[in-house]
Design a protein around this motif. Structure first.
Motif, PDB file in Angstrom:
ATOM      1  N   LEU A  11       1.140  -1.394   0.071  1.00 35.39           N
ATOM      2  CA  LEU A  11       0.211  -0.217   0.269  1.00 35.39           C
ATOM      3  C   LEU A  11       0.949   1.653  -0.077  1.00 35.39           C
ATOM      4  N   ALA A  12       0.868   2.005  -0.964  1.00 39.25           N
ATOM      5  CA  ALA A  12       1.162   3.251  -0.641  1.00 39.25           C
ATOM      6  C   ALA A  12       0.303   4.448  -1.521  1.00 39.25           C
ATOM      7  N   GLN A  13       0.830   5.825  -0.280  1.00 37.68           N
ATOM      8  CA  GLN A  13       0.546   6.839  -0.695  1.00 37.68           C
ATOM      9  C   GLN A  13       0.251   7.432  -2.354  1.00 37.68           C
ATOM     10  N   PRO A  14      -0.005   7.904  -2.578  1.00 37.55           N
ATOM     11  CA  PRO A  14      -0.523   8.729  -4.293  1.00 37.55           C
ATOM     12  C   PRO A  14       0.827  10.254  -4.123  1.00 37.55           C
ATOM     13  N   GLY A  15       1.140   9.814  -4.846  1.00 36.45           N
ATOM     14  CA  GLY A  15       2.562  10.851  -4.291  1.00 36.45           C
ATOM     15  C   GLY A  15       3.785   9.950  -3.788  1.00 36.45           C
ATOM     16  N   GLY A  16       3.322   8.701  -3.174  1.00 35.61           N
ATOM     17  CA  GLY A  16       4.678   7.671  -2.765  1.00 35.61           C
ATOM     18  C   GLY A  16       5.874   6.604  -3.860  1.00 35.61           C
ATOM     19  N   SER A  17       6.358   6.431  -3.284  1.00 31.81           N
ATOM     20  CA  SER A  17       7.101   5.339  -3.885  1.00 31.81           C
ATOM     21  C   SER A  17       6.634   3.613  -4.049  1.00 31.81           C
ATOM     22  N   THR A  58      15.185   0.135 -23.727  1.00 26.64           N
ATOM     23  CA  THR A  58      14.109   0.062 -22.276  1.00 26.64           C
ATOM     24  C   THR A  58      12.551   0.663 -23.013  1.00 26.64           C
ATOM     25  N   TYR A  59      11.922   0.392 -22.539  1.00 21.54           N
ATOM     26  CA  TYR A  59      10.359   0.647 -23.083  1.00 21.54           C
ATOM     27  C   TYR A  59       9.592   1.239 -21.854  1.00 21.54           C
ATOM     28  N   TYR A  60       8.550   1.835 -21.769  1.00 22.19           N
ATOM     29  CA  TYR A  60       7.912   2.861 -20.960  1.00 22.19           C
ATOM     30  C   TYR A  60       6.415   2.494 -21.819  1.00 22.19           C
ATOM     31  N   ALA A  61       5.010   1.899 -20.864  1.00 16.79           N
ATOM     32  CA  ALA A  61       3.553   2.603 -21.770  1.00 16.79           C
ATOM     33  C   ALA A  61       3.522   4.057 -21.264  1.00 16.79           C
ATOM     34  N   ASP A  62       2.712   4.744 -22.316  1.00  8.77           N
ATOM     35  CA  ASP A  62       2.687   6.696 -21.936  1.00  8.77           C
ATOM     36  C   ASP A  62       2.192   7.088 -20.452  1.00  8.77           C
ATOM     37  N   SER A  63       1.364   5.857 -19.497  1.00 16.62           N
ATOM     38  CA  SER A  63       0.585   6.300 -18.786  1.00 16.62           C
ATOM     39  C   SER A  63       1.963   6.474 -17.469  1.00 16.62           C
ATOM     40  N   VAL A  64       2.908   5.772 -17.865  1.00 14.47           N
ATOM     41  CA  VAL A  64       3.856   5.514 -16.752  1.00 14.47           C
ATOM     42  C   VAL A  64       5.108   6.569 -16.714  1.00 14.47           C
ATOM     43  N   LYS A  65       5.772   6.939 -18.090  1.00 14.34           N
ATOM     44  CA  LYS A  65       6.702   7.127 -18.334  1.00 14.34           C
ATOM     45  C   LYS A  65       7.458   8.464 -17.496  1.00 14.34           C
ATOM     46  N   GLY A  66       8.336   7.984 -17.388  1.00 10.20           N
ATOM     47  CA  GLY A  66       8.290   9.984 -16.221  1.00 10.20           C
ATOM     48  C   GLY A  66       9.057   9.159 -15.013  1.00 10.20           C
ATOM     49  N   ARG A  67       7.932   8.569 -14.897  1.00  6.07           N
ATOM     50  CA  ARG A  67       7.114   7.715 -12.950  1.00  6.07           C
ATOM     51  C   ARG A  67       8.392   6.643 -12.814  1.00  6.07           C
ATOM     52  N   PHE A  68       8.325   5.711 -13.447  1.00  6.16           N
ATOM     53  CA  PHE A  68       8.791   4.842 -13.803  1.00  6.16           C
ATOM     54  C   PHE A  68      10.129   4.165 -14.208  1.00  6.16           C
ATOM     55  N   ASN A  84       7.911   5.654  -9.257  1.00  5.56           N
ATOM     56  CA  ASN A  84       7.870   7.240  -8.270  1.00  5.56           C
ATOM     57  C   ASN A  84       6.333   8.028  -8.440  1.00  5.56           C
ATOM     58  N   SER A  85       5.860   8.805  -7.623  1.00  4.61           N
ATOM     59  CA  SER A  85       4.873   9.531  -8.132  1.00  4.61           C
ATOM     60  C   SER A  85       3.827   8.920  -8.202  1.00  4.61           C
ATOM     61  N   LYS A  87       0.442   7.209  -8.474  1.00  2.16           N
ATOM     62  CA  LYS A  87      -1.238   7.641  -8.265  1.00  2.16           C
ATOM     63  C   LYS A  87      -2.402   6.469  -8.431  1.00  2.16           C
ATOM     64  N   PRO A  88      -3.295   6.706  -7.661  1.00  4.30           N
ATOM     65  CA  PRO A  88      -4.488   5.296  -7.147  1.00  4.30           C
ATOM     66  C   PRO A  88      -4.914   4.883  -8.905  1.00  4.30           C
ATOM     67  N   GLU A  89      -4.570   5.373  -9.833  1.00  2.00           N
ATOM     68  CA  GLU A  89      -4.888   4.476 -11.571  1.00  2.00           C
ATOM     69  C   GLU A  89      -3.440   3.508 -11.401  1.00  2.00           C
ATOM     70  N   ASP A  90      -2.522   3.364 -10.460  1.00  2.00           N
ATOM     71  CA  ASP A  90      -1.608   2.490 -10.568  1.00  2.00           C
ATOM     72  C   ASP A  90      -2.036   1.543  -9.836  1.00  2.00           C
TER      73      ASP A  90
END
Length: 126
Positions: A11-17, A58-68, A84-85, A87-90
């Motif tokens: 469990l992580a809070q929004p904005g957490g890692s 490496t490849y990233y889905a657009d929804s996680v790019k820059g965060r994962f 990192n960062s 979101k509930p949608e993660d």
């Protein structure tokens, strides 16, 4: 036989890692691309990130790019996903998958893989 064991969810809070790990065994880890995928409740399996066998691409889905960030340690036969960062949608069950080639092969339906772990649950909520 091929075994993939994910860990690090929780469990992580929004904005957490969180940092996910996938311990691989039963095959020559350094010869294969590895891919992280996730499945949210009521949805299909979704590509998250992939890495070549030699780590050169490496490849990233657009929804996680820059965060994962995906990485691998071939000496430890372990795949990682730094998230990192958050979101509930993660929120989803995160799977480690073994590619069928040294490179990530994408298809019209997703990507080629021939093994999957049991998954680790990631829940992002305040």
């Amino acid at each position: 036989q091929v075994q993939l064991v994910e860990s690090g969810g929780g469990l992580a809070q929004p904005g957490g890692s969180l940092r996910l790990s996938c311990a691989a065994s039963g095959f020559t880890f350094s010869n294969y691309a590895m891919i992280w995928a996730r499945q949210a409740p009521g949805k299909g399996l979704e590509f998250v990130s992939g890495i070549y066998s030699d780590g050169s691409d490496t490849y990233y889905a657009d929804s996680v790019k820059g965060r994962f960030t995906i990485s691998r340690d071939d000496a430890k036969n372990t795949l990682y996903l730094q998230m990192n960062s958050l979101k509930p949608e993660d929120t989803a069950l995160y799977y480690c998958t073994k590619g069928t080639n040294p490179i990530v092969v994408f298809t019209s339906g997703g990507w080629l893989y021939d093994a999957r772990g049991q998954g680790t649950q990631v829940t992002v909520s305040s």
